[in-house]
Design a protein around this motif. Structure first.
Motif, short mmCIF file in Angstrom:
data_model
loop_
_atom_site.label_atom_id
_atom_site.label_comp_id
_atom_site.label_asym_id
_atom_site.label_seq_id
_atom_site.Cartn_x
_atom_site.Cartn_y
_atom_site.Cartn_z
N ARG A 188 21.59 11.31 -30.51
CA ARG A 188 20.35 11.43 -29.75
C ARG A 188 19.20 10.77 -30.52
O ARG A 188 18.90 11.15 -31.65
CB ARG A 188 20.02 12.90 -29.48
CG ARG A 188 18.88 13.10 -28.49
CD ARG A 188 18.59 14.58 -28.28
NE ARG A 188 17.68 14.76 -27.15
CZ ARG A 188 18.06 15.05 -25.94
NH1 ARG A 188 19.35 15.19 -25.68
NH2 ARG A 188 17.20 15.19 -24.96
N GLU A 190 15.28 9.86 -31.16
CA GLU A 190 13.95 10.43 -30.93
C GLU A 190 13.10 9.42 -30.18
O GLU A 190 13.07 8.23 -30.50
CB GLU A 190 13.28 10.80 -32.25
CG GLU A 190 14.01 11.91 -33.01
CD GLU A 190 13.28 12.28 -34.28
OE1 GLU A 190 12.21 11.68 -34.55
OE2 GLU A 190 13.79 13.17 -35.01
N GLU A 230 15.34 10.90 -25.88
CA GLU A 230 14.55 12.02 -25.38
C GLU A 230 13.91 11.72 -24.03
O GLU A 230 13.44 12.63 -23.35
CB GLU A 230 13.46 12.38 -26.41
CG GLU A 230 14.02 12.96 -27.70
CD GLU A 230 12.93 13.32 -28.69
OE1 GLU A 230 11.80 12.81 -28.52
OE2 GLU A 230 13.19 14.10 -29.60
#
Length: 474
Positions: A188, A190, A230
């Motif tokens: 993931r 940011e 995100e």
């Protein structure tokens, strides 16, 4: 044949910079890995007579563990078959691993012959006899490091309390030191992914767009790793890489969330990634990890029905799971193998009911689907020796399996077979496994670079708000 007197305090000591080690093995080590005595490189290994007695009492039981006991006994016999009784007591040279790494010696100590008056612990229990043997060897070999190796936590505590300086778990098949380092199957980013990319080459073929990005964007990656950010717009999967570039297949957040299998759609991006892997015919092994209520079983079963009934990719669905109780009590239940397995496979039948709860006649629908999809319930105990062709195998609760047990099951999968392994490392029922030594952890790490596998950690409980609160706060 080179020999070492393991029980003689006049044995030559190792160089100051290289302390000689003697490992004493508990029974559960040889049941966990029958060839474990070959894993200690140049160091010596001692097997107490009590361990041989316990293996002998286990080898004829009608349990899966009896096979491991027989394999361990045969392996020990093959190593010691040409040795005299004196050599067995003194130490028989183990097979060399290679020319650069010499092996140690294997010996058997008759702990029954030790004077009971000199023992620290009661002589009436097998664990105590093994600990007493380790203490005896420690006393007789002050210049050597004596290590008792056992997977029994209480035995490790007792040995420490009795004065044994070194007690360890068997960690040869442990690939990580902490479960927090376990591969999740996705990375993931940011913020916005594209804001972090300095250069990109794209190629479109049909619906699929592949991007080539610099390796510096994600230095540590592996094949079939999913990439998300995100912003909840970008989603991709790593399809290849070299020292300079990474090839990623653009999936998009919307496409993943739009996946559908047997009427089930993802409730979060993690389920979307899992469903993408489950429905991909090029992936032979899908490993699903995560907490209770994250949807592991439901997604696996829905995807299996979709591919067997609707798409006709496989001929049947084989469902199996393992808990410590199965091997012990399945023989005492009445009925056929499938009827005996029913109590432990309730999670599967519960999921089937969820998938067909809107049908007018749910019971009739379940019977029809069981027959149409050729769903077979099998015990893990009877998977050994089989060759499973063109089937979709669901292996549930595999956090309770050892690495060797999972290897046995995975190697049963023949041509055209897909295996789905699922489990929750926070719910291990085995007496001798932890999150870092579980077979589930082992295969996640071993298969992370295999092009035909994908791992997804289903982060988030979707069963109910009650289950979600309990998972986070209890």
């Amino acid at each position: 044949m080179a020999e070492k007197n393991l029980n003689n305090e006049t044995a030559p000591s190792a160089p100051a910079n290289e302390q000689s080690i003697i490992y004493i093995l508990d029974t559960n080590i040889l049941l966990h890995e029958p060839f474990a005595f070959l894993s200690f490189k140049e160091h010596d290994v001692v097997v107490p007579m009590t361990v041989l007695e316990e293996l002998d009492s286990i080898k004829d039981r009608r349990k899966d563990v009896s096979r491991d006991a027989r394999v361990a006994i045969r392996a020990l016999e093959d190593t010691l078959s040409n040795a005299t009784p004196e050599q067995v007591l003194a130490g028989v040279k183990l097979p060399e691993n290679d020319d650069l790494h010499p092996s140690g010696c294997l010996s058997i100590i008759n702990d029954y012959a030790l004077e009971q008056t000199a023992q620290i612990l009661s002589f009436n229990e097998n664990d105590n006899r093994i600990i007493n043997a380790a203490l005896y060897i420690q006393k007789k070999n002050p210049n050597k490091k004596i290590v008792l190796v056992t997977k029994d936590i209480n035995m490790r505590l007792k040995a420490k309390g009795a004065g044994l300086a070194h007690v360890e778990d068997y960690r040869t098949d442990q690939l990580i030191d902490d479960v927090k380092f376990l591969t999740k199957g996705y990375h993931r980013f940011e913020g916005d992914f594209w804001q972090q990319v300095t250069a990109c080459e794209s190629e479109t073929e049909g619906r699929n767009t592949t991007h080539l990005i610099d390796r510096d964007t994600l230095p540590l990656t592996y094949i079939n790793e999913y990439l998300i950010d995100e912003g909840e717009h970008f989603a991709a999967k790593v399809t290849g890489f070299d020292d300079e570039k990474i090839s990623i297949l653009d999936l998009s957040h919307e496409r993943l969330m739009g996946k559908n299998a047997w009427g089930i759609q993802p409730k979060n991006i993690y389920q979307g990634m899992a469903m993408d892997a489950l429905l991909d015919p090029n992936i032979d092994l899908v490993i699903l990890t995560g907490p209770a209520g994250c949807g592991k079983t439901l997604l696996a079963l829905a995807s299996a029905l979709e591919q067997v009934v609707e798409r006709g990719l496989y001929d049947k669905i084989i469902v199996t799971r393992s808990t410590p109780e199965i091997a012990e009590s399945i023989g005492f239940l009445p009925g056929t193998e499938e009827e005996k397995m029913a109590p432990w496979l309730a999670a599967i039948t519960d999921s089937l009911e969820v998938l067909h709860q809107q049908d007018e006649n749910m019971h009739g629908s379940l019977n029809y689907i069981m027959d149409k999809a050729n769903i077979q319930f099998k015990s893990v105990n009877f998977m050994r020796g089989r060759s499973i062709q063109n089937a979709l195998v669901l292996l549930d609760e595999c956090q309770n399996l050892t690495a060797s047990q999972l290897k046995t099951i995975i190697t049963r999968c023949g041509e055209g077979t897909k295996l789905i392994c699922s489990g929750n490392l926070a719910q291990i029922d085995s007496n001798y496994l932890t999150a870092v030594t579980s077979g589930l952890t082992y295969i996640v790490e071993r298969f992370k670079d295999f092009p035909g596998s994908a791992t997804i950690n289903l982060n988030g409980v979707v069963r109910s708000r009650l289950a979600s609160f309990a998972e986070e706060n209890l």
